[in-house]
Design an enzyme around this catalytic site. Structure first.
Site, short mmCIF file in Angstrom:
data_model
loop_
_atom_site.label_atom_id
_atom_site.label_comp_id
_atom_site.label_asym_id
_atom_site.label_seq_id
_atom_site.Cartn_x
_atom_site.Cartn_y
_atom_site.Cartn_z
N ASN A 105 49.42 13.00 28.36
CA ASN A 105 49.43 11.56 28.20
C ASN A 105 50.81 10.96 28.46
O ASN A 105 51.43 11.28 29.48
CB ASN A 105 48.87 11.19 26.83
CG ASN A 105 47.72 10.21 26.96
OD1 ASN A 105 47.80 9.27 27.74
ND2 ASN A 105 46.65 10.44 26.24
N GLU A 125 44.89 0.95 30.45
CA GLU A 125 45.98 1.94 30.41
C GLU A 125 47.08 1.59 31.41
O GLU A 125 46.94 0.67 32.20
CB GLU A 125 45.44 3.32 30.79
CG GLU A 125 44.78 4.09 29.66
CD GLU A 125 45.79 4.80 28.76
OE1 GLU A 125 47.01 4.63 28.97
OE2 GLU A 125 45.35 5.48 27.82
N ASP A 137 49.44 8.11 22.28
CA ASP A 137 48.81 7.97 23.60
C ASP A 137 49.89 7.71 24.65
O ASP A 137 50.68 8.60 24.94
CB ASP A 137 47.75 6.86 23.51
CG ASP A 137 46.80 6.85 24.69
OD1 ASP A 137 47.16 7.37 25.74
OD2 ASP A 137 45.70 6.30 24.56
CA CA Z 1 46.54 7.47 27.88
#
Ligand code: CA
Length: 303
Positions: A152, A20, A202
């Site tokens: 997010n 991430e 995301d």
């Molecule tokens: Ca994320």
């Protein structure tokens, strides 16, 4: 009409459970990124493939580089902390949710004034249990929004008047008026509500034309979205299903760096998609901008 597209290629092979938060450091030409679950912040040299990992010791949801170099502010399971790159040590700052031990921090990013924004989520996927926080240069923390289920991706438009925020589980990209001087958000509305079955928006970044680049978890792609119309303008196909986030980098900010995950995949699924968890990149005909850095100066007991 088909959407113009390109294919992402492998930038750095990894088996991250949940890669991430890619951040390009234009001062040294390195890509920082994290593996949330293993609690590692990594610094990768795309030209040599060298990858240095800093072990945080607990899940880390996001981070931003600090102004002046030498480290990062990180958002962990236990609140905000500084990480020193020379020492590798973390220094806890503050936890806005000591009363919610089932929550952890998730994605975060600095606004153009150097405030660090990060949101929380319930590790048990409890609905509406997450909140959005902002820590400013004097290390004061303010809760900015709540009723988030999976806080997010974030982005600010190039005029600094609009703030975008994704709530993944609700498949929603929110939009707010943004006051750069105060850090205030207001007039929430919805830019886009994705309704692809099981595909979640995301992480996110924005280009110099104020179009959003949204990672599609379970969607094997990044989409370039027009926030004013909701239209998809361009697509980057990624050869693994769990695409988590993206950022512009490279010498002229035309390379899109993409993180991915392999959480919950079976042995058979990993055999079919063995690069899951790796970092990818794509050359695209658009530009990004340098990431904002955290302006807070306090470190190890002194300002
Ligand atoms: Ca994320």
């Amino acid at each position: 009409m088909s959407i113009p597209s390109t294919e992402a290629t492998l930038a750095f092979k990894s088996e991250a459970t949940l890669g991430e938060c890619p951040v390009w450091d234009e001062q040294v030409g390195r890509l920082y990124w994290i593996d949330i679950i293993s609690g590692k912040l990594c610094r990768c040299d795309p030209s040599s493939g060298e990858n240095v990992a800093f072990a945080i010791g607990s899940p880390v949801g996001s981070f931003a580089l600090r102004q002046g170099g030498q480290g990062a502010i990180i958002a962990t399971e236990g609140g905000f902390a500084f990480l020193g790159f020379d020492s590798g040590e973390t220094t806890p700052l503050s936890d806005p949710e000591p009363h919610l031990p089932g929550n952890r921090f998730n994605d975060g990013k600095c606004d153009p004034k150097g405030r660090f924004w990060a949101g929380t989520l319930s590790c048990d996927n409890e609905k509406d249990a997450g909140s959005l926080y902002c820590i400013n240069s004097t290390l004061n923390i303010t809760k900015k929004w709540d009723h988030l289920t999976c806080s997010n991706g974030m982005a600010w438009d190039t005029d600094d008047h609009i703030f975008y925020l994704i709530d993944s589980v609700n498949q929603t990209i929110h939009c707010f008026d943004y006051d750069l001087e105060t850090g205030g958000i207001s007039n929430q509305s919805v830019v886009a509500q994705l309704d692809y079955n099981n595909v979640l928006p995301d992480g996110m970044t924005i280009d110099t034309e104020n179009k959003l680049w949204v990672a599609l978890y379970n969607g094997s792609a990044i989409i370039r979205l027009d926030p004013s119309s909701g239209d998809i303008l361009y697509k980057v196909n990624v050869p693994v299903p769990q695409v988590t986030s993206c950022t512009f980098g490279g010498p002229d900010f035309r390379e899109l760096y993409i993180t991915t995950a392999r959480e919950g995949m079976s042995q058979e699924e990993i055999r079919r998609k063995p690069l899951s968890g790796s970092v990818f990149k794509a050359e695209v005909p658009f530009y990004g901008s340098p990431a904002s850095r955290f302006a807070g100066k306090k470190s190890f007991g002194s300002y």
